[in-house]
Design a protein around this motif. Structure first.
Motif, PDB file in Angstrom:
ATOM      1  N   GLN A 162       0.428  -1.110  -0.107  1.00 20.70           N
ATOM      2  CA  GLN A 162       0.224   0.060  -0.250  1.00 20.70           C
ATOM      3  C   GLN A 162       0.619   1.015   0.282  1.00 20.70           C
ATOM      4  OE1 GLN A 162      -1.720   0.412   3.688  1.00 20.70           O
ATOM      5  NE2 GLN A 162      -3.358   2.363   3.131  1.00 20.70           N
ATOM      6  N   ILE A 163       1.755   1.483   1.119  1.00 22.40           N
ATOM      7  CA  ILE A 163       2.426   1.996   1.026  1.00 22.40           C
ATOM      8  C   ILE A 163       3.702   2.732  -0.115  1.00 22.40           C
ATOM      9  CG2 ILE A 163       4.579   3.073   2.004  1.00 22.40           C
ATOM     10  CD1 ILE A 163       4.367   2.223   4.855  1.00 22.40           C
ATOM     11  N   ASN A 164       4.245   2.006  -0.982  1.00 23.67           N
ATOM     12  CA  ASN A 164       4.492   2.121  -2.969  1.00 23.67           C
ATOM     13  C   ASN A 164       3.570   2.169  -3.378  1.00 23.67           C
ATOM     14  OD1 ASN A 164       7.294   0.985  -1.707  1.00 23.67           O
ATOM     15  ND2 ASN A 164       6.768  -1.224  -2.042  1.00 23.67           N
ATOM     16  N   LEU A 165       2.351   1.161  -3.709  1.00 29.58           N
ATOM     17  CA  LEU A 165       2.002   1.965  -4.750  1.00 29.58           C
ATOM     18  C   LEU A 165       0.974   3.335  -4.323  1.00 29.58           C
ATOM     19  CD1 LEU A 165      -1.070  -0.730  -4.465  1.00 29.58           C
ATOM     20  CD2 LEU A 165       1.000  -0.234  -6.811  1.00 29.58           C
ATOM     21  N   GLU A 166       0.835   3.788  -3.043  1.00 29.19           N
ATOM     22  CA  GLU A 166       1.000   5.059  -2.748  1.00 29.19           C
ATOM     23  C   GLU A 166       1.731   6.214  -3.165  1.00 29.19           C
ATOM     24  OE1 GLU A 166      -0.421   5.527   1.110  1.00 29.19           O
ATOM     25  OE2 GLU A 166      -3.210   4.846   0.888  1.00 29.19           O
ATOM     26  N   ARG A 167       3.021   6.249  -2.674  1.00 28.92           N
ATOM     27  CA  ARG A 167       4.602   6.515  -3.116  1.00 28.92           C
ATOM     28  C   ARG A 167       4.399   7.375  -4.568  1.00 28.92           C
ATOM     29  NH1 ARG A 167       8.531   3.400  -0.880  1.00 28.92           N
ATOM     30  NH2 ARG A 167       7.899   4.740   1.525  1.00 28.92           N
TER      31      ARG A 167
END
Length: 130
Positions: A107-112
């Motif tokens: 989730q963090i990587n996709l949002e980034r």
């Protein structure tokens, strides 16, 4: 018979996660609740990464496989929980914890990546951004 019943209950629990998530995501379009959006993104992050980003499947197939993903996850954890050996129960708990951390990391990587793409578009169309 107990194991098969537990696996079925686990599969149903996985399906319930999806059945609850889909209407909440639809309702959150109107509510625009940040906390609810983060929970929804947490639940859909790994299936989205696998089915859309990596495999580039059609949307209808992604939707069907999203249901299958959570059904299989629920059934697998239930299968581990039905074993008599306590090591399997500990493995089930570790799988749950790992699943949460994996979903959060994705989730963090996709949002980034999404933020970087938006920033790039902003620079292209509107000049420099922060």
């Amino acid at each position: 018979m107990k194991a098969k019943k537990s696996i079925m209950i686990g599969a149903i629990a996985g399906l319930l996660i999806v059945i609850i998530t889909v209407p909440l995501a639809t309702l959150n379009k109107a509510w625009d609740n940040e906390a609810l959006r983060r929970v929804i993104n947490l639940i859909v992050s790994v299936p989205t990464l696998i089915l859309d980003v990596k495999l580039n499947l059609p949307q209808i197939l992604q939707n069907l496989l999203f249901f299958a993903y959570w059904t299989i996850v629920g059934a697998a954890i239930a299968l581990l929980m039905t074993r008599k050996n306590p090591a399997f129960k500990m493995l089930a708990v570790m799988c749950l914890i790992a699943l949460i951390f994996i979903h959060r990391a994705v989730q963090i990587n996709l949002e980034r990546e999404f933020d970087e793409a938006l920033r790039g578009l902003g620079e292209i169309f509107g000049g420099k951004t922060k």
